[in-house]
Design a protein around this motif. Structure first.
Motif, PDB file in Angstrom:
ATOM      1  N   THR A 327       0.827  -1.205   0.000  1.00 57.35           N
ATOM      2  CA  THR A 327       0.000   0.000   0.000  1.00 57.35           C
ATOM      3  C   THR A 327       0.862   1.256   0.000  1.00 57.35           C
ATOM      4  O   THR A 327       2.020   1.239   0.418  1.00 57.35           O
ATOM      5  N   LYS A 328       0.237   2.336  -0.463  1.00 59.32           N
ATOM      6  CA  LYS A 328       0.850   3.654  -0.439  1.00 59.32           C
ATOM      7  C   LYS A 328       0.066   4.535   0.517  1.00 59.32           C
ATOM      8  O   LYS A 328      -0.969   4.145   1.043  1.00 59.32           O
ATOM      9  N   LYS A 329       0.531   5.762   0.727  1.00 61.76           N
ATOM     10  CA  LYS A 329      -0.198   6.723   1.545  1.00 61.76           C
ATOM     11  C   LYS A 329      -1.471   7.146   0.816  1.00 61.76           C
ATOM     12  O   LYS A 329      -1.533   7.115  -0.417  1.00 61.76           O
ATOM     13  N   ASP A 330      -2.492   7.559   1.589  1.00 60.80           N
ATOM     14  CA  ASP A 330      -3.773   7.881   0.972  1.00 60.80           C
ATOM     15  C   ASP A 330      -3.691   9.035  -0.017  1.00 60.80           C
ATOM     16  O   ASP A 330      -4.440   9.088  -0.997  1.00 60.80           O
ATOM     17  N   TYR A 331      -2.750   9.990   0.194  1.00 57.70           N
ATOM     18  CA  TYR A 331      -2.656  11.130  -0.711  1.00 57.70           C
ATOM     19  C   TYR A 331      -1.901  10.790  -2.007  1.00 57.70           C
ATOM     20  O   TYR A 331      -1.814  11.611  -2.913  1.00 57.70           O
ATOM     21  N   VAL A 339      -8.771   1.312  -2.640  1.00 58.21           N
ATOM     22  CA  VAL A 339      -9.508   0.075  -2.393  1.00 58.21           C
ATOM     23  C   VAL A 339      -8.732  -1.109  -2.943  1.00 58.21           C
ATOM     24  O   VAL A 339      -8.627  -2.160  -2.301  1.00 58.21           O
ATOM     25  N   PHE A 340      -8.176  -0.953  -4.144  1.00 58.93           N
ATOM     26  CA  PHE A 340      -7.406  -2.032  -4.768  1.00 58.93           C
ATOM     27  C   PHE A 340      -6.211  -2.412  -3.913  1.00 58.93           C
ATOM     28  O   PHE A 340      -5.969  -3.604  -3.652  1.00 58.93           O
ATOM     29  N   GLU A 341      -5.465  -1.425  -3.432  1.00 59.22           N
ATOM     30  CA  GLU A 341      -4.266  -1.723  -2.649  1.00 59.22           C
ATOM     31  C   GLU A 341      -4.612  -2.324  -1.283  1.00 59.22           C
ATOM     32  O   GLU A 341      -3.935  -3.251  -0.814  1.00 59.22           O
ATOM     33  N   THR A 342      -5.647  -1.809  -0.632  1.00 59.00           N
ATOM     34  CA  THR A 342      -6.078  -2.359   0.651  1.00 59.00           C
ATOM     35  C   THR A 342      -6.533  -3.808   0.492  1.00 59.00           C
ATOM     36  O   THR A 342      -6.209  -4.681   1.298  1.00 59.00           O
ATOM     37  N   SER A 343      -7.299  -4.069  -0.581  1.00 59.76           N
ATOM     38  CA  SER A 343      -7.802  -5.421  -0.841  1.00 59.76           C
ATOM     39  C   SER A 343      -6.656  -6.377  -1.145  1.00 59.76           C
ATOM     40  O   SER A 343      -6.653  -7.527  -0.683  1.00 59.76           O
TER      41      SER A 343
END
Length: 533
Positions: A327-331, A339-343
């Motif tokens: 995952t990356k930072k939200d910004y 959503v893709f990275e969290t999933s």
């Protein structure tokens, strides 16, 4: 008169593993697959809800659910689950396992669809509707715990019963994987069809309007496996033990189990009537307390302590996912990409850390036993969490690989350990008359621990203070150690019939105190003599 003299029970205990066992595992297991999907899929889209409904251009940052709202969205299903466990567990003993088994699935189907259709003209009304349906979704999920465990234990033979019950529970791991997989696939389709610039380049377009469909589809997908399972669940006959030992219908029990086992069984009306008379005591009776009070305390406390730690493990996910490069930072990403990275992160962690532990339990529970697996699981979780707590900042900043390994091992030994065995043991230790209720009480204790983990522990570490996180993880290590100690209240059950374990066969069971002599004999109508039960 020992219950091993009852033909229907002897046939169930000694039956070779055959198609109906596999069918029962799949039917009950698909309920748990659905349970896990519905409970965990909200994790993949909760940040998206913040971006959609709480975005304020004036802030210059992506929208985010307020902490209290996030807790409500992700945790309301836990309260529903706790309530459903108690209600459906009690109903399972009063009305029968099958009669209420289908209700849980119907509730799950309706509420999964309702969650996706959440409506309202304001963000608050949409979230409020979502929470309403999520609570009742959890209520249905809660009913699946005691009913699935009880049905599987009463169908299984005594040599493979633990593995079969654990296999049903292992479908939870499959459901978690699919929650990540479905969210990942759908978000990938959406991000390719509706590309958007990054938040830094164009803040106003950081959340594509079409993303509002994404979270709804993800949540509604949970209705599909439950709907597909409903027909087969309704075709299952009531368990032979409930029909014979609680309803006292010897003919129906013999007919149902004879058809399932493909053998001829004798309807032993007189023997079953004697058995019922000898096992009338309720869960609130002194006799239950003497015989099973220690066991119930053991199953409730260990499940409670486990779930405090198990549901608090999200504490370190915000550091684990970046450490794994998932995952990356939200910004740095738009809403659908987030959503893709969290999933993807959830899918990878579940596949490599969570999933294997469940199936190790299935493979080894009849060899090693429930007691040893639970003891070792609690102990290893405590050791790994203690290391994570003491060296948290060092591992996070200087040894991310070891950080990920230790984190993954806590999940592995939770599932190849107490997360599986706390589900199995309450389905084996207690008498048929109160089996579903006792499992429900144990499971509800677990969900009470989950509420503490999800709300109290994680709220304490909300500000991300490293010192608080280290203290929290070390406290969780201590709760696991307490779980290790309370495990000594529960006995080993492998290789024994349910009636031998509970003492329903007229023996002392696995309790240290023998059955009171008044309960060990009944008057035989018309015979004028007493016969030991």
């Amino acid at each position: 008169m020992a219950t091993n003299n009852l033909a229907v029970l002897q046939a169930l205990d000694t039956a070779r593993t055959q198609w109906y066992h596999m069918k029962a595992i799949v039917i009950a297991g698909m309920g748990f697959f659905t349970d896990a999907y519905d409970l965990f899929c909200i994790t993949t889209v909760s940040k998206l809800l913040g971006r959609l409904y709480y975005y304020d251009p004036a802030t210059g940052s992506p929208g985010k659910l307020p902490h209290s709202v996030n807790n409500l969205v992700t945790g309301v299903a836990l309260f529903g689950t706790l309530s459903g466990q108690l209600v459906f567990g009690w109903l399972g003993d009063k009305l029968g396992r099958k009669k209420v088994y289908g209700i849980t699935l119907i509730l799950m189907v309706v509420c999964a669809i309702g969650s996706g259709l959440s409506f309202g003209s304001t963000p608050g009304s949409v979230i409020g509707t979502l929470c309403f349906f999520r609570f009742w979704l959890g209520f249905g999920i809660g009913g699946d715990y005691p009913l699935s465990a009880t049905i599987m234990s009463e169908y299984a033979n005594k040599k493979t019963r633990g593995a079969f019950i654990a296999a049903v529970f292992a479908m939870q791991g499959v459901g978690i994987i699919f929650a990540g997989l479905v969210s990942m696939v759908l978000s990938d389709i959406f991000r390719k069809k509706y590309p958007a610039k990054s938040f830094q380049e164009e803040p106003i377009f950081s959340t594509q309007p079409q993303a509002d469909y994404l979270w709804r589809i993800v949540l509604m997908f949970g209705a599909l496996p439950a709907l597909l399972t409903y027909y087969w669940r309704m075709k299952m006959p009531e368990t032979g033990r409930y029909t014979a030992l609680i309803e006292g219908n010897a003919k129906q029990a013999a007919a149902d189990m004879g058809r399932v086992l493909e053998i001829e069984l004798e309807a032993e009306t007189d023997k079953i009537s004697q058995f019922k008379t000898a096992n009338q005591y309720s869960i609130l009776s002194e006799e239950f307390y003497i015989r099973h009070g220690r066991h119930l305390i053991g199953t409730m406390t260990t499940w409670f302590l486990l779930d405090i730690a198990f549901y608090s493990q999200n504490l370190t996910q915000k550091d684990i996912y970046p450490a794994m490069g998932l995952t990356k930072k939200d910004y740095q990403v738009n809403a659908i990409e987030e959503v893709f990275e969290t999933s993807r992160a959830m899918f990878v962690v579940a596949l490599l850390g969570t999933f294997p532990g469940y199936w190790f339990t299935v493979l080894f529970i009849e060899k090693i036993g429930r007691f040893i697996i639970q003891l070792v699981g609690f102990l290893m979780m405590s050791i790994f969490m203690l290391i994570l707590g003491v060296k948290y900042d060092y591992l996070r900043d200087h040894n991310s690989l070891l950080f990920v390994i230790l984190y993954g091992l806590t999940f592995f030994f939770a599932n190849f350990g107490p997360n599986s065995t706390t589900f199995v043991l309450p389905a084996e230790l207690f008498p048929t008359r109160v089996r579903s209720t006792c499992h429900a009480l144990s499971a509800a204790s677990g969900k009470a621990g989950a509420v503490i983990g999800a709300f109290v522990v994680q709220t304490y570490t909300l500000d991300g203070d490293v010192h608080k996180i280290k203290i929290a993880i070390m406290i969780l290590a201590f709760t696991n150690l307490l779980g290790f100690c309370f495990t000594f209240l529960v006995p080993e059950t492998k290789g024994l019939s349910l009636e031998e374990i509970s003492g329903e066969d007229g023996g002392g069971g696995l309790s240290e105190t023998p059955m009171p002599s008044a309960r060990r004999s009944v008057t035989m109508q018309g015979s004028g003599r007493l016969e030991a039960i």
